[in-house]
Scaffold this active site. Structure first.
Site, short mmCIF file in Angstrom:
data_model
loop_
_atom_site.label_atom_id
_atom_site.label_comp_id
_atom_site.label_asym_id
_atom_site.label_seq_id
_atom_site.Cartn_x
_atom_site.Cartn_y
_atom_site.Cartn_z
CG HIS A 222 7.10 -6.94 5.83
ND1 HIS A 222 7.82 -6.51 4.74
CD2 HIS A 222 5.89 -6.33 5.76
CE1 HIS A 222 7.08 -5.66 4.04
NE2 HIS A 222 5.91 -5.54 4.64
CB CYS B 264 4.27 -7.26 1.67
SG CYS B 264 3.12 -6.04 2.35
CG MET B 265 3.08 -4.85 -4.23
SD MET B 265 1.31 -4.58 -4.45
CE MET B 265 1.12 -2.99 -3.64
CB SER C 295 4.96 -0.65 2.34
OG SER C 295 5.63 -1.69 1.64
CD GLU D 161 11.04 -7.80 5.52
OE1 GLU D 161 10.39 -6.75 5.57
OE2 GLU D 161 10.55 -8.87 5.11
N GLY E 276 -2.62 -2.69 3.28
CA GLY E 276 -4.01 -2.27 3.31
C GLY E 276 -4.90 -3.07 2.38
#
Length: 359
Positions: free
Chosen positions: A331, A246-247, A45, A333, A290
């Protein structure tokens, strides 16, 4: 050797160079983690970014072959207050500087990282050039002006071919936008049979696997650039339980018709407080992003907000009101604290069992 950072606003930071001898251009960001520099550097990332560590003592426990989140460093540069060249840890196999040399990453140390962080917080993430080649300010300025940060980092950070990790449990299709190794490890730990696809794989190709569930991974860059992935996810969530990280969380938001926006300086570190609304409990989370999801845009599209950031109230998690579909911005994990959020992987597996009634 000398090291230098030249920012797009004309600010110059001079220090010492380490790592690969070279010059790189990237987006200057900061990370507030105290440990975990190896995992940070190998997180896909960070593709295209120059990382400033706010904690001043970096490299003191070395690096090893077990802790990397991917096979290479995707970051364009690394900035620290100080760098240890004599690491001490029973697992250490080499120094951080040796790792950066091996991975081809330019480093600069002995600079005022507090000043850099404050500048990013005030002005936002900045385009920057990092060098330890003794180039002049004029040369650096010319290189920076001619460079562009526009690149599909997801395609370079994610897999370009399908691969399979066998297991005896539920069959999981992973859409890889730039996945961290520990996400796969959490699925393996739960016995999952895993097939990883490039994020631009078509809906039909993924569904030919007949997956029990689909995981949308983390990854670098602007989520709106994942055009093929967004179109595929639109169809997948109507058919298969889906979990985004996330993404993957941002792509899911776009797939349901919501919107995302670029944050001023993002969230990067292992100490971000997140409130789980359903559990009425706060967690310390690991984060690296971001961009963020616009809350109202997804609430109008059938999504319920499940997690919020305790610092700035941004969206940290959501789930569909009718479909077995959910996601988190952080995250799970990442394991940053004594009480972590890996329960979300268990929630995903429970949804698969509920959906199939036979797993």
């Amino acid at each position: 050797m000398n090291g230098i950072l030249y920012l797009e606003d004309g600010t110059v930071y001079k220090g010492k160079g380490f790592g690969k001898v070279g010059t790189s251009v990237g987006e200057l960001v900061f990370n507030t983690s105290i440990t975990g520099y190896q995992e940070i550097l190998t997180d896909p990332s960070y593709a295209g970014q120059i990382i400033t560590m706010t904690y001043p003592l970096i490299g003191n426990y070395g690096v090893n072959n077990e802790e990397s989140e991917s096979s290479k460093v995707y970051a364009k540069g690394f900035v620290t207050k100080s760098i240890s060249k004599t690491p001490s840890n029973y697992m250490s196999e080499k120094s951080l500087e040796d790792m950066l040399k091996d991975m081809g990453v330019v480093g600069v140390c002995d600079v005022d990282t507090r000043s850099i962080t404050k500048r990013i917080r005030n002005q936002g993430a900045l385009k920057c050039i990092i060098s330890n080649e003794n180039l002049s300010i004029k040369e650096l300025e010319d290189i920076l002006k001619k460079s562009s940060l526009k690149e599909d980092w997801m395609k370079s950070a994610g897999t370009d071919k399908v691969f399979h990790i066998p297991g005896t449990g539920p069959k999981i299709a992973v859409m890889d936008f730039g996945i961290k190794r520990n996400i796969i490890n959490n699925l393996k730990y739960r016995g999952c049979d895993i097939t990883v696809f490039p994020y631009y794989t078509t809906y039909d190709e993924i569904m030919n696997l007949n997956p029990d569930g689909v995981l949308l991974s983390n990854g670098p860059g602007n989520p709106e650039a994942a055009i093929e992935g967004i179109e595929t996810v639109k169809k997948i969530i109507q058919k298969v339980p889906t979990f985004g990280i996330c993404m993957g969380h941002q792509v899911l938001a776009l797939a349901v018709g919501g919107s995302t926006y670029k944050m001023k300086y993002g969230h990067r570190g292992g100490n971000h407080g997140v409130y789980d609304i359903h559990k009425d409990r706060a967690y310390i989370t690991s984060q690296n992003h971001g961009y963020a999801v616009d809350r109202k845009s997804v609430e109008d599209k059938g999504m319920e907000i499940t997690h919020i950031n305790l610092n700035d109230d941004t969206v940290e998690g959501m789930q569909h009101k009718e479909l077995p579909v959910f996601s988190v911005q952080f995250h799970p994990e990442g394991a940053p604290g004594p009480t972590d959020s890996t329960y979300l992987f268990d929630k995903f597996i429970d949804q698969l069992k509920e959906d199939k009634k036979c797993l």
